[in-house]
Motif scaffolding. Structure first.
Motif, PDB file in Angstrom:
ATOM      1  N   PRO A  14     -36.560   9.628 -24.161  1.00  0.00           N
ATOM      2  CA  PRO A  14     -35.684   9.287 -25.290  1.00  0.00           C
ATOM      3  C   PRO A  14     -36.418   8.545 -26.402  1.00  0.00           C
ATOM      4  CG  PRO A  14     -35.217   7.898 -23.358  1.00  0.00           C
ATOM      5  CD  PRO A  14     -36.134   8.989 -22.904  1.00  0.00           C
ATOM      6  N   PRO A  50     -49.505   2.800 -19.864  1.00  0.00           N
ATOM      7  CA  PRO A  50     -49.342   4.238 -19.571  1.00  0.00           C
ATOM      8  C   PRO A  50     -47.936   4.729 -19.890  1.00  0.00           C
ATOM      9  CG  PRO A  50     -49.228   2.963 -17.550  1.00  0.00           C
ATOM     10  CD  PRO A  50     -49.454   1.970 -18.645  1.00  0.00           C
ATOM     11  N   VAL A  52     -45.123   6.746 -22.886  1.00  0.00           N
ATOM     12  CA  VAL A  52     -44.892   7.519 -24.101  1.00  0.00           C
ATOM     13  C   VAL A  52     -43.635   6.952 -24.766  1.00  0.00           C
ATOM     14  CG1 VAL A  52     -46.033   9.629 -23.420  1.00  0.00           C
ATOM     15  CG2 VAL A  52     -43.656   9.276 -22.722  1.00  0.00           C
ATOM     16  N   SER A  66     -41.308   2.028 -29.378  1.00  0.00           N
ATOM     17  CA  SER A  66     -40.693   2.783 -30.476  1.00  0.00           C
ATOM     18  C   SER A  66     -40.159   1.913 -31.620  1.00  0.00           C
ATOM     19  CB  SER A  66     -39.577   3.661 -29.916  1.00  0.00           C
ATOM     20  OG  SER A  66     -38.593   2.863 -29.286  1.00  0.00           O
ATOM     21  N   THR A  67     -39.583   0.747 -31.310  1.00  0.00           N
ATOM     22  CA  THR A  67     -39.019  -0.067 -32.395  1.00  0.00           C
ATOM     23  C   THR A  67     -40.119  -0.578 -33.329  1.00  0.00           C
ATOM     24  OG1 THR A  67     -37.121  -0.634 -31.034  1.00  0.00           O
ATOM     25  CG2 THR A  67     -37.552  -2.073 -32.922  1.00  0.00           C
ATOM     26  N   ARG A 153     -36.724   4.171  -8.726  1.00  0.00           N
ATOM     27  CA  ARG A 153     -36.800   3.213  -9.826  1.00  0.00           C
ATOM     28  C   ARG A 153     -35.448   2.853 -10.418  1.00  0.00           C
ATOM     29  NH1 ARG A 153     -40.943   4.824 -14.435  1.00  0.00           N
ATOM     30  NH2 ARG A 153     -42.839   3.972 -13.586  1.00  0.00           N
ATOM     31  N   TYR A 295     -38.295  -6.635 -20.053  1.00  0.00           N
ATOM     32  CA  TYR A 295     -38.463  -6.179 -21.434  1.00  0.00           C
ATOM     33  C   TYR A 295     -37.257  -6.564 -22.297  1.00  0.00           C
ATOM     34  CZ  TYR A 295     -39.312  -3.298 -25.446  1.00  0.00           C
ATOM     35  OH  TYR A 295     -39.512  -2.893 -26.740  1.00  0.00           O
TER      36      TYR A 295
HETATM   37  N1  LIG Z   1     -39.822   0.175 -25.013  1.00  0.00           N
HETATM   38  C1  LIG Z   1     -40.608   1.368 -25.043  1.00  0.00           C
HETATM   39  C2  LIG Z   1     -40.268   2.203 -23.841  1.00  0.00           C
HETATM   40  C3  LIG Z   1     -41.172   3.396 -23.597  1.00  0.00           C
HETATM   41  C4  LIG Z   1     -40.895   3.967 -22.223  1.00  0.00           C
HETATM   42  O1  LIG Z   1     -40.251   3.341 -21.360  1.00  0.00           O
HETATM   43  N2  LIG Z   1     -41.364   5.180 -22.008  1.00  0.00           N
HETATM   44  C5  LIG Z   1     -41.152   5.816 -20.721  1.00  0.00           C
HETATM   45  C6  LIG Z   1     -40.648   7.227 -20.909  1.00  0.00           C
HETATM   46  S1  LIG Z   1     -39.105   7.249 -21.773  1.00  0.00           S
HETATM   47  C7  LIG Z   1     -42.491   5.922 -20.008  1.00  0.00           C
HETATM   48  O2  LIG Z   1     -43.467   6.361 -20.572  1.00  0.00           O
HETATM   49  N3  LIG Z   1     -42.531   5.503 -18.743  1.00  0.00           N
HETATM   50  C8  LIG Z   1     -43.730   5.540 -17.966  1.00  0.00           C
HETATM   51  C9  LIG Z   1     -43.594   6.343 -16.761  1.00  0.00           C
HETATM   52  O3  LIG Z   1     -42.557   6.978 -16.587  1.00  0.00           O
HETATM   53  O4  LIG Z   1     -44.530   6.364 -16.000  1.00  0.00           O
HETATM   54  C10 LIG Z   1     -40.328   2.132 -26.350  1.00  0.00           C
HETATM   55  O5  LIG Z   1     -39.357   1.804 -27.052  1.00  0.00           O
HETATM   56  O6  LIG Z   1     -41.136   3.006 -26.695  1.00  0.00           O
END
Ligand SMILES: N[C@@H](CCC(=O)N[C@@H](CS)C(=O)NCC(=O)O)C(=O)O
Length: 330
Positions: A14, A50, A52, A66-67, A153, A295
């Motif tokens: 997302p 690690p 995205v 992202s923010t 998780r 977080y």
């Molecule tokens: N707070 C971060 C959250 C990013 C995040 O949690 N990304 C997840 C996918 S939506 C991720 O890469 N998780 C690592 C994993 O699943 O190993 C943002 O706003 O970008």
């Protein structure tokens, strides 16, 4: 010619689709790089954590989260702005953005991994995205491993058997409120997307592609579904509205935030401060328990910082007070 921004992301993330939607709206030159084995080395050059999305700037700097990614790019590429000029509306948009990131994620994540049908569909899609050249056996093995990891998780975001009916009710109520609000406008603040749209639609777009939440949205919130799709390629279709026009259907959304998200995130932050490993908060529908999430305490502090800047905006205090949000922000 400067090189474009590069977004390492996933269609199933997302926060990744949120950032991509922003770059598309701003028409900022960028390349979408589906995170996978073909770009592992390049990704590692830019990713501190690690996760995205990871964005590589034209100067080859890696940025995450992202923010702040959007805020940083918005400070350079100011037009068309994602912030309403009215400072009260701007803060409301920032509040809904934070709500989307944190509460919206809980609704989406729980449903994605809780029921068999969702976990099965999501793990298979993720496995195929991660192994674009994989054969059927390796994709099936990867899907099994992903499912095991992600299902384990769920408790981090409060997904549990006890909370399941509560979270499903939170999702349905939110869809109903948004359906009414989006019946007469293309975006949350009028005819152009605001920060709020990016945060909330990223989560709800992901919900819309999952079996259980997607079916519920099709049945219950067709305008919400349209908006999720619109937000994949958002456009400047007209002006922002003023509070007088937004209030009848946005005030109930703020009220929802004041009844669910803000009490929850405040209890979460207090629990972390106290060093406890679980908390229960009385939300409409019944007590809701989960372990604290680190977080969220940081992002609540950032939101309070934004409120401290905006608190003098004409009308803001009254809007937040009527919605039951004010006490949690100061
Ligand atoms: N707070 C971060 C959250 C990013 C995040 O949690 N990304 C997840 C996918 S939506 C991720 O890469 N998780 C690592 C994993 O699943 O190993 C943002 O706003 O970008």
């Amino acid at each position: 010619m400067p090189q474009p921004y590069r977004i390492f992301g996933s269609e199933m993330s997302p926060y990744s689709v949120k950032v991509r939607s922003y770059f598309r709206f701003k028409q900022i030159p960028h390349v979408w790089i589906p995170r996978g084995p073909d770009n592992d080395e390049d990704y590692r050059r830019f990713a501190r954590l690690p996760i995205v999305p990871t964005v590589a700037t034209p100067d080859d700097e890696g940025i995450q989260d992202s923010t702040p990614i959007i805020e940083r790019v918005e400070a350079i590429c100011t037009q068309p702005s994602i912030h309403p000029a009215d400072p009260a509306l701007r803060f409301l948009s920032e509040l809904i953005e934070e709500f989307g990131d944190e509460w919206g994620n809980k609704l989406m994540f729980h449903h994605r991994w809780h029921a068999d049908v969702d976990a099965e569909a999501s793990s298979r899609t993720l496995a195929r995205l991660l192994l674009p050249h994989g054969d059927a056996i390796s994709v099936a093995e990867k899907a099994r491993a992903i499912r095991e990891r992600m299902t384990g998780r769920g408790h981090f975001v409060g997904s549990s058997q006890a909370n399941a009916p509560l979270i499903t009710a939170y999702y349905g109520e939110l869809i109903d409120l948004l359906e009414t609000h989006l019946a007469s406008r293309r975006y949350l603040f009028g005819e152009r997307p605001a920060f709020a749209d990016f945060g909330l639609s990223g989560q709800l777009y992901e919900a819309s592609v999952d079996p259980t939440c997607g079916a519920e949205m099709r049945a219950r919130g067709p305008k919400v579904l349209d908006w999720c799709h619109r937000m994949m390629e958002p456009r400047l279709d007209g002006p922002f509205e003023d509070w007088g026009a937004l209030a009848p259907t946005m005030a109930p959304i703020l009220n929802y935030i004041g009844r669910y998200f803000l009490p929850w995130t405040t209890a979460n932050a207090r629990t972390l401060e106290a060093g406890a490993d679980n908390f229960t908060v009385d939300l409409p529908g019944g007590p809701y328990s989960q372990p604290p999430q680190k977080y969220h305490a940081r992002s609540l502090a950032a939101l309070k910082g934004k409120y401290a800047q905006a608190m003098g905006a004409p009308g803001l205090r009254a809007i937040l007070s009527a919605a039951g949000c004010l006490d949690y922000l100061q």
